[in-house]
Design an enzyme around this catalytic site. Structure first.
Site, mmCIF file in Angstrom:
data_model
loop_
_atom_site.group_PDB
_atom_site.id
_atom_site.type_symbol
_atom_site.label_atom_id
_atom_site.label_comp_id
_atom_site.label_asym_id
_atom_site.label_seq_id
_atom_site.Cartn_x
_atom_site.Cartn_y
_atom_site.Cartn_z
ATOM 1 N N TRP A 335 0.835 -1.217 0.000
ATOM 2 C CA TRP A 335 0.000 0.000 0.000
ATOM 3 C C TRP A 335 0.865 1.261 0.000
ATOM 4 C CZ3 TRP A 335 -1.843 2.590 5.029
ATOM 5 C CH2 TRP A 335 -0.944 2.370 6.069
ATOM 6 N N ASP A 336 2.159 1.077 0.235
ATOM 7 C CA ASP A 336 3.107 2.191 0.238
ATOM 8 C C ASP A 336 2.948 3.056 -1.021
ATOM 9 O OD1 ASP A 336 3.925 0.039 1.884
ATOM 10 O OD2 ASP A 336 5.992 0.703 1.914
ATOM 11 N N GLU A 477 0.561 -3.322 12.606
ATOM 12 C CA GLU A 477 0.613 -4.781 12.389
ATOM 13 C C GLU A 477 0.868 -5.577 13.672
ATOM 14 O OE1 GLU A 477 3.702 -4.551 9.427
ATOM 15 O OE2 GLU A 477 2.263 -4.938 7.835
ATOM 16 N N LYS A 589 2.716 -0.336 16.307
ATOM 17 C CA LYS A 589 3.902 -0.294 15.454
ATOM 18 C C LYS A 589 4.030 1.040 14.711
ATOM 19 C CE LYS A 589 6.052 -2.652 11.551
ATOM 20 N NZ LYS A 589 5.987 -3.794 10.640
ATOM 21 N N GLN A 590 2.927 1.497 14.144
ATOM 22 C CA GLN A 590 2.984 2.691 13.292
ATOM 23 C C GLN A 590 1.644 3.407 13.322
ATOM 24 O OE1 GLN A 590 3.541 -0.264 10.032
ATOM 25 N NE2 GLN A 590 2.533 1.259 8.758
#
Ligand code: IFM
Length: 736
Positions: A335-336, A477, A589-590
């Site tokens: 998806w980046d 994630e 995580k993000q």
């Protein structure tokens, strides 16, 4: 004054992997790691090809690295001089990132005096299949020099070897200007699909020299013998041509033809046209940041990387998460591309943005098959997409550091937000360019099938008048198989709405694929979108304004990042999955909720945006290079550019500074970070520059951090190029 140059003085063997990434050159068709010419497989050189994958045995399917056509080393008076074996008196590498030229300069001390080797290399931006190299050799004595340069077939692979039936030969073209000249030729077939590949190399000596062909193990080389005179520089030029069966039926013809044509034009001409092409790219894409040279360099260096991996040579291809820096992450597309890199191309090079999205439309078949495999409908795009939409993500994507066993992870099965990214990318392309040609029958089908996918995931709880999505992984994630991840639900709603909008366009343009009942689909998607549960900000209490990332997230242990880090027993231990240190805590995580709010910031007031930023940031490990950019952008949207600034710089410096994880056990996981580069661009232009689309069209509402005095850049919007000038908090947009 900008110098557009990065340099590394001295030699440290441990830096080989990170410099390979930082000094990468490429043209979207291939990337060459910033390694020295004499390096062999163990020092991780790679000429990494875009869009060709191969699998050997049970290893991960990954892109192929070509035989190293840049391989070269020096002999002086019969003795070999190369790093790291022969320590150098002086050594430096540099990258001209305005023009994609890698240089090295090394001086060795020999018993008779000093000898210096300088090399330049570039991957042509004008001739896709061409790599150019120039050697300059000078000594302060009459040196008896042999330059050995050719093709090394001992290829560095993570899960190879991918090339079989390798042949090495010397070839003499019979016709044309270069008839009779010596060309080194390597041909091979990939293991899985037997795709032919060819690498050809030829040299031109500016200084009189004797040239022979020689074979050393798996290397075919030209031995160029010459004598250098003190005060004079011996010059040798080398052309490398590369081709594969993906583009040409007989790749060898193209590889040889490329070097012959380049030789006929001459090295200077090839280099000059490459440089001019880069200048042209910068004319539309340079972001001038005034008053802050560090930010200026970091952003443009990031853009250099995006340009170097942009698939301009084709009509349908995307960009892997690690660019063209090697085989890490299986060379797969995540998806980046849509969520982090697309805006840069939309605003500076819309034709390339189209190529990226066309890849998704062309790989719809893979997404339909994936959904079917899971008993779902519509298009479930690959989490790690290779050609044709094949999902390279394995069921066991992480290795347990304690037992050495593969760990079951659910990225492939449950990171369902990927399909929404595809719909988002297509709609964003159309919104920004007003080019509806992407919404031809297949484009329309793609968006509808993404919506059908979410439709088939919807659940109605017995006791609630709403629809929910269960058992997913959001951008964070570390928490697997959760219910009602807000990001996922909001993106699913976006996709359902997008499909309605696209069906309307299709009806107008007569591009609705056969077999779809427009009215029924619009009704079903519209109703589902209205009923889909979107978690709301807390209305009272100490979490007022904060949105719960998924059902039950607030009930998890609220340990600090330091506490959770302190529980690690091994530095490479995985934080997520069933037993990870973060899984049962609120450490993420993000950016997750923050990514969602950044995309839909107009739906919330500033207090809500701020409350979420403040709640989630201390709980974010930023374990992905994607994270910082989202925090930077949301900080801009709450009117706090100074708070955004360190996150922006972290994103922009992801490759310049390095420092990310490079090894997981024995597996190399390093590489470049194009998503972070894209996020740095978005923060600069959309965040600080305040470029956005409002009802009135393109607007600029700058909000600069203290260190930045002004900005200048160009952007494309609806096919017109605009010049944007920002001084302090005033901005102007002028059509060119
Ligand atoms: O797409 C990302 C993901 O969000 C986090 N892990 C790395 C992937 C590739 O960059």
């Amino acid at each position: 004054m900008k110098n557009w140059m990065i340099r590394q003085e001295g030699y440290v063997e441990e830096d080989i992997p990170s410099l390979g990434n930082r000094y990468l050159i490429g043209n979207g068709y291939l990337g060459i790691r910033g390694t020295l010419e004499e390096y062999e497989a163990k020092q991780l050189p790679a000429i990494n090809l875009a869009g060709i994958y191969d699998r050997v045995g049970d290893g991960w399917r990954e892109p192929i690295n070509l035989p190293n056509g840049c391989f070269s080393y020096l002999k002086v008076d019969g003795n070999i001089y190369r790093l790291p074996e022969q320590g150098a008196k002086a050594h430096c590498i540099s990258l001209d990132y305005r023009h994609g030229i890698f240089r090295r300069e090394t001086t060795w001390h020999t018993v008779r005096g000093d000898i210096t080797l300088q090399t330049d290399r570039f991957v042509s931006m004008t001739r896709t299949n061409l790599i150019g190299m120039r050697f300059r050799i000078s000594a302060d004595f009459h040196a008896d020099v042999e330059l050995l340069t050719g093709i090394d077939c001992e290829v560095w692979d993570l899960n190879g070897p991918h090339l079989e039936h390798l042949s090495m030969e010397e070839y003499h073209p019979e016709e044309g200007e270069n008839a009779g000249e010596s060309v080194l030729l390597v041909q091979a077939l990939t293991h899985e699909e037997h795709i032919p590949i060819a690498v050809a190399a030829s040299v031109q000596t500016v200084t009189p020299a004797e040239i022979q062909c020689t074979v050393e193990g798996k290397k075919i080389l030209h031995r160029i013998c010459l004598i250098t005179k003190p005060g004079e520089c011996a010059v040798v030029e080398k052309y490398i041509g590369v081709s594969t069966g993906k583009e040409r039926e007989i790749p060898v013809q193209e590889a040889v033809g490329t070097i012959m044509a380049a030789k006929a034009s001459g090295y200077e001409w090839c280099l000059q046209s490459h440089v001019e092409r880069w200048e042209e790219l910068w004319k539309h894409s340079e972001v001038v940041i005034k008053g802050d040279p560090i930010a200026n360099e970091a952003v443009n260096y990031s853009l250099y990387h995006l340009h170097s991996i942009a698939p301009r040579h084709t009509e349908s291809l995307s960009i892997p998460a690690r660019g063209l820096s090697g085989q890490t992450y299986k060379g797969a597309v995540f998806w980046d591309t849509e969520m982090f890199m697309l805006d840069f191309f939309l605003m500076t090079d819309p034709a390339t943005a189209r190529v990226l999205m066309k890849y998704r439309i062309d790989s719809l078949k893979g997404a339909l098959e994936k959904a079917q495999h899971y008993g779902l409908q519509g298009a479930f795009y690959a989490w790690e997409s290779q050609e044709g939409g094949y999902d390279a993500c394995s069921d066991y994507n992480v290795t347990d550091v304690f037992t050495g066993r593969p760990m079951r992870t659910f990225f492939k099965d449950k990171q369902v937000h990927i399909s929404a990214a595809i719909a988002y990318g297509i709609l964003r392309y159309v919104e920004w360019t007003k080019d509806e040609s992407l919404l031809d029958i297949e484009g329309v089908r793609t968006v509808i099938e993404c919506a059908r996918f979410y439709y088939s995931l919807l659940l109605q709880p017995l006791t609630k008048e709403r629809l929910e999505i269960h058992d997913v992984i959001g951008p964070d994630e570390y928490h697997e198989r959760v219910n009602n991840n807000g990001y996922t639900n909001r993106m699913a709603k976006f996709t359902l709405d997008a499909a309605v909008q696209v069906i309307e366009i299709a009806l107008k343009n007569h591009t609705l694929p056969q077999g779809y009942d427009a009215k029924a689909l619009m009704e079903a998607f519209g109703k589902a979108s209205r009923m889909l549960y979107i978690p709301q900000p807390a209305t009272t209490g100490d979490k007022k304004g904060v949105i719960e990332q998924f059902d039950g997230y607030f009930a998890l242990e609220d340990a600090s990042l330091e506490q959770v880090r302190g529980r690690l027993l091994h530095e490479k231990e995985y934080w997520g999955g069933a037993y990870g240190v973060a899984s049962h805590t609120q450490i993420i995580k993000q950016a997750d909720v923050v990514t969602w709010l950044n995309l839909f910031s107009e739906e919330y007031d500033k207090d809500t945006l701020r409350a979420n930023w403040e709640y989630y940031e201390p709980r974010t490990e930023h374990g992905s290079s994607l994270s910082a950019g989202m925090y930077a952008m949301l900080a801009c949207k709450i009117g706090e550019p100074d708070r955004a600034y360190p996150f922006f710089l972290k994103s922009a410096m992801a490759d310049l500074q390095g420092g990310g994880k490079e090894w997981a056990g024995l597996v190399y996981i390093g590489g470049t970070h194009p998503a972070a580069a894209g996020a740095a661009y978005m923060t600069a232009v959309e965040g600080f520059g305040g470029i956005s689309l409002t009802e009135g069209g393109l607007t600029v509402q700058p909000s600069l951090p203290k260190s930045i005095q002004g900005m200048e850049f160009h952007i494309y919007y609806e096919g017109t190029e605009y010049e944007v000038k920002i001084e302090g908090n005033r901005g102007t947009v002028t059509a060119l």
